[in-house]
Design an enzyme around this catalytic site. Structure first.
Site, PDB file in Angstrom:
ATOM      1  CG  ASP A 149      -7.878   2.521  -2.172  1.00 46.28           C
ATOM      2  OD1 ASP A 149      -6.853   2.130  -1.399  1.00 46.28           O
ATOM      3  OD2 ASP A 149      -9.138   2.025  -1.702  1.00 46.28           O
ATOM      4  CB  ILE A 183      -3.738  -1.898  -1.773  1.00 49.74           C
ATOM      5  CG1 ILE A 183      -2.426  -2.011  -2.600  1.00 49.74           C
ATOM      6  CG2 ILE A 183      -4.563  -3.299  -1.983  1.00 49.74           C
ATOM      7  CD1 ILE A 183      -1.506  -3.154  -1.945  1.00 49.74           C
ATOM      8  CG  ASP A 184     -10.688  -0.631  -3.136  1.00 47.27           C
ATOM      9  OD1 ASP A 184     -10.898  -0.310  -1.850  1.00 47.27           O
ATOM     10  OD2 ASP A 184     -11.626  -0.801  -3.929  1.00 47.27           O
ATOM     11  CG  ASP A 213     -12.985   2.839  -0.454  1.00 45.40           C
ATOM     12  OD1 ASP A 213     -11.576   2.253  -0.731  1.00 45.40           O
ATOM     13  OD2 ASP A 213     -13.207   2.965   0.598  1.00 45.40           O
ATOM     14  CD  GLU A 250      -7.192   3.233   2.430  1.00 38.33           C
ATOM     15  OE1 GLU A 250      -6.981   2.686   1.286  1.00 38.33           O
ATOM     16  OE2 GLU A 250      -7.681   2.672   3.462  1.00 38.33           O
ATOM     17  CG  ASP A 266      -1.833  -1.057   1.480  1.00 42.75           C
ATOM     18  OD1 ASP A 266      -2.929  -0.875   1.156  1.00 42.75           O
ATOM     19  OD2 ASP A 266      -1.421  -2.094   1.459  1.00 42.75           O
ATOM     20  CB  THR A 278      -5.667  -3.578   2.446  1.00 34.41           C
ATOM     21  OG1 THR A 278      -5.493  -2.306   1.639  1.00 34.41           O
ATOM     22  CG2 THR A 278      -4.375  -4.174   3.020  1.00 34.41           C
TER      23      THR A 278
HETATM   24  N1  LIG Z   1     -17.452  -0.510   7.805  1.00 40.42           N
HETATM   25  C1  LIG Z   1     -17.309  -0.444   6.467  1.00 40.42           C
HETATM   26  N2  LIG Z   1     -18.365  -0.245   5.353  1.00 40.42           N
HETATM   27  C2  LIG Z   1     -17.867  -0.294   4.198  1.00 40.42           C
HETATM   28  N3  LIG Z   1     -16.668  -0.162   3.725  1.00 40.42           N
HETATM   29  C3  LIG Z   1     -15.883  -0.283   4.749  1.00 40.42           C
HETATM   30  C4  LIG Z   1     -16.044  -0.372   5.950  1.00 40.42           C
HETATM   31  N4  LIG Z   1     -14.926  -0.243   6.685  1.00 40.42           N
HETATM   32  C5  LIG Z   1     -13.698  -0.060   5.672  1.00 40.42           C
HETATM   33  N5  LIG Z   1     -14.374  -0.001   4.498  1.00 40.42           N
HETATM   34  C6  LIG Z   1     -13.798   0.209   3.049  1.00 40.42           C
HETATM   35  O1  LIG Z   1     -13.856  -1.049   2.359  1.00 40.42           O
HETATM   36  C7  LIG Z   1     -13.136  -1.052   1.292  1.00 40.42           C
HETATM   37  C8  LIG Z   1     -12.791  -2.604   1.060  1.00 40.42           C
HETATM   38  O2  LIG Z   1     -13.992  -2.785   0.494  1.00 40.42           O
HETATM   39  P1  LIG Z   1     -14.136  -4.161  -0.221  1.00 40.42           P
HETATM   40  O3  LIG Z   1     -15.608  -4.001  -0.867  1.00 40.42           O
HETATM   41  O4  LIG Z   1     -13.098  -4.655  -0.646  1.00 40.42           O
HETATM   42  O5  LIG Z   1     -14.546  -5.121   1.158  1.00 40.42           O
HETATM   43  S1  LIG Z   1     -14.068  -6.769   1.398  1.00 40.42           S
HETATM   44  O6  LIG Z   1     -12.792  -6.728   1.399  1.00 40.42           O
HETATM   45  O7  LIG Z   1     -14.460  -7.299  -0.054  1.00 40.42           O
HETATM   46  O8  LIG Z   1     -14.871  -6.878   2.453  1.00 40.42           O
HETATM   47  C9  LIG Z   1     -11.758  -0.485   2.149  1.00 40.42           C
HETATM   48  O9  LIG Z   1     -10.906  -0.030   1.309  1.00 40.42           O
HETATM   49  P2  LIG Z   1      -9.249  -0.491   1.593  1.00 40.42           P
HETATM   50  O10 LIG Z   1      -9.045   0.112   3.064  1.00 40.42           O
HETATM   51  O11 LIG Z   1      -8.634   0.062   0.534  1.00 40.42           O
HETATM   52  O12 LIG Z   1      -9.108  -1.853   1.448  1.00 40.42           O
HETATM   53  C10 LIG Z   1     -12.250   0.528   3.150  1.00 40.42           C
HETATM   54  O13 LIG Z   1     -12.006   1.825   2.720  1.00 40.42           O
HETATM   55 MG   LIG Z   2     -10.497   1.425  -0.611  1.00 40.64          MG
HETATM   56 MG   LIG Z   3      -6.743   0.894   0.090  1.00 37.03          MG
HETATM   57 MG   LIG Z   4      -7.303   0.660   3.659  1.00 36.55          MG
END
Ligand SMILES: Nc1ncnc2c1ncn2[C@@H]1O[C@H](COP(=O)(O)OS(=O)(=O)O)[C@@H](OP(=O)(O)O)[C@H]1O
Ligand SMILES: [Mg+2]
Ligand SMILES: [Mg+2]
Ligand SMILES: [Mg+2]
Length: 317
Positions: A121, A123-124, A263, A68, A45, A126
């Site tokens: 982002d 790494i979206d 995101d 991010e 990231d 992570t």
């Molecule tokens: N509570 C809650 N509700 C909704 N979204 C949230 C929540 N907490 C975190 N995040 C954000 O979710 C991003 C990852 O989304 P994903 O769709 O990949 O989620 S998952 O890993 O498939 O469950 C993740 O992005 P990354 O941190 O870049 O991975 C977060 O920004």
């Molecule tokens: Mg993300």
């Molecule tokens: Mg990310």
């Molecule tokens: Mg993150």
């Protein structure tokens, strides 16, 4: 065409960042560092954010970047070895990078939402990255609240014969998918609801209210199970016609969670340019002109357009 330079630099930056993410995943067991909100961040990231910010700032020095991550967790003496790991991976694509430069490059992503800005982002998904599943490098440029350029690199995404997919959209110029190296580009569009095999929905692996997702999808006529996928790869799945709906409805566990611009920005443009539609759960458009988090909207509905009103009506009941 408009935004030709922005598109070219954004693609190159996402490709460089994705190369490094894949190398981290192939060479080390990427270890998660816990952030203050308990969510994970990795060497990849940090490396990806450093690379993209450096490349965008070299080409567009006056454009703020809303990313991010920040480099606070790399600046303490105890973190010197972690910083060295980040630098070594960044050097794969930017060979002159030094330990001294990296925190500054990462913190170029601490810009504000402005009349013209980029959002990143690195790494979206992570958690998906750590699990060996889907993730995306997501970069978008926004002018006056309107997303103009969106690039989504999904190195682990497989669709048809493709393995590793880059989605690219320019406002008014359509949406494309191509291999990660830019080869074999193809225009994409959402699919019609009469395309039975693809009349299905995608959702997160963990986030969102999955029981509610299932009920709403059913009310919209979808009878098959969802596909669970990390990251904005879900936007790519709908934009390329491999699903008709992506539901992301707030879970009762996190009633105060607000979605973040990075995101969604790149994914939203890819969908809109592929002929689909994105709103919040009440039908409001997402506002990219104010803050890094959407203050006035909750939940995200992404569709092929055709079924959007049906989904909103089901939610209103
Ligand atoms: N509570 C809650 N509700 C909704 N979204 C949230 C929540 N907490 C975190 N995040 C954000 O979710 C991003 C990852 O989304 P994903 O769709 O990949 O989620 S998952 O890993 O498939 O469950 C993740 O992005 P990354 O941190 O870049 O991975 C977060 O920004
Ligand atoms: Mg993300
Ligand atoms: Mg990310
Ligand atoms: Mg993150």
């Amino acid at each position: 065409m408009a935004y030709e330079k922005e598109k070219e630099i954004a693609i190159a930056a996402v490709q460089a960042a994705a190369t490094v993410c894949e190398k981290v995943r192939a060479e080390m067991v990427p270890e998660a560092i816990e952030k203050s909100d308990k969510s994970p961040v990795t060497v990849a990231d940090f490396g990806a954010q450093a690379i993209v910010c450096k490349m965008i700032k070299d080409a567009f020095p006056n454009d703020p970047i809303v990313g991010e991550e920040d480099a606070d967790d790399l600046k303490t003496p105890e973190m010197a070895s972690r910083l060295a790991q980040v630098t070594n991976y960044v050097k794969v694509v930017l060979p002159d990078a030094t330990d001294e430069q990296i925190p500054g490059w990462i913190d170029q992503g601490n810009g504000d939402v402005s009349p013209r800005y980029w959002t990143l982002d690195p790494i979206d998904g992570t958690k998906g990255f750590l699990r060996g599943d889907q993730y995306a490098v997501a970069l978008a440029m926004v002018e006056d609240g309107d997303i103009k350029v969106g690039v989504l690199g999904c190195p682990a995404l497989k669709l048809g014969d493709r393995s590793g997919i880059l989605f690219v959209a320019i406002r008014g110029g359509g949406a494309m998918m191509m291999n990660m190296d830019g080869s074999n580009p193809e225009k994409i569009s959402v699919t019609s609801s009469s395309d039975i095999p693809n009349f299905r929905f995608v959702e997160s692996v963990a986030h969102g209210d999955q029981d509610l997702h299932a009920r709403i999808a059913q009310a919209a006529g979808i009878t098959t199970d969802s596909i669970r996928m990390d990251s904005q790869a879900k936007y790519g799945a709908v934009a390329s016609g491999n699903a008709v709906l992506y539901l992301r409805l707030p879970s009762a566990k996190y009633p105060n969670y607000r979605e973040k611009i990075w995101d969604h920005a790149a994914g939203v443009l890819v969908i809109e340019e592929a002929g689909g539609k994105v709103t919040d759960m009440h039908g409001k458009t997402l506002d990219f002109s104010k803050e890094p988090r959407f203050v006035d909207t909750q939940g995200v509905i992404v569709s092929n357009g055709e079924i959007h009103d049906k989904v909103l009506a089901a939610l209103a009941n």
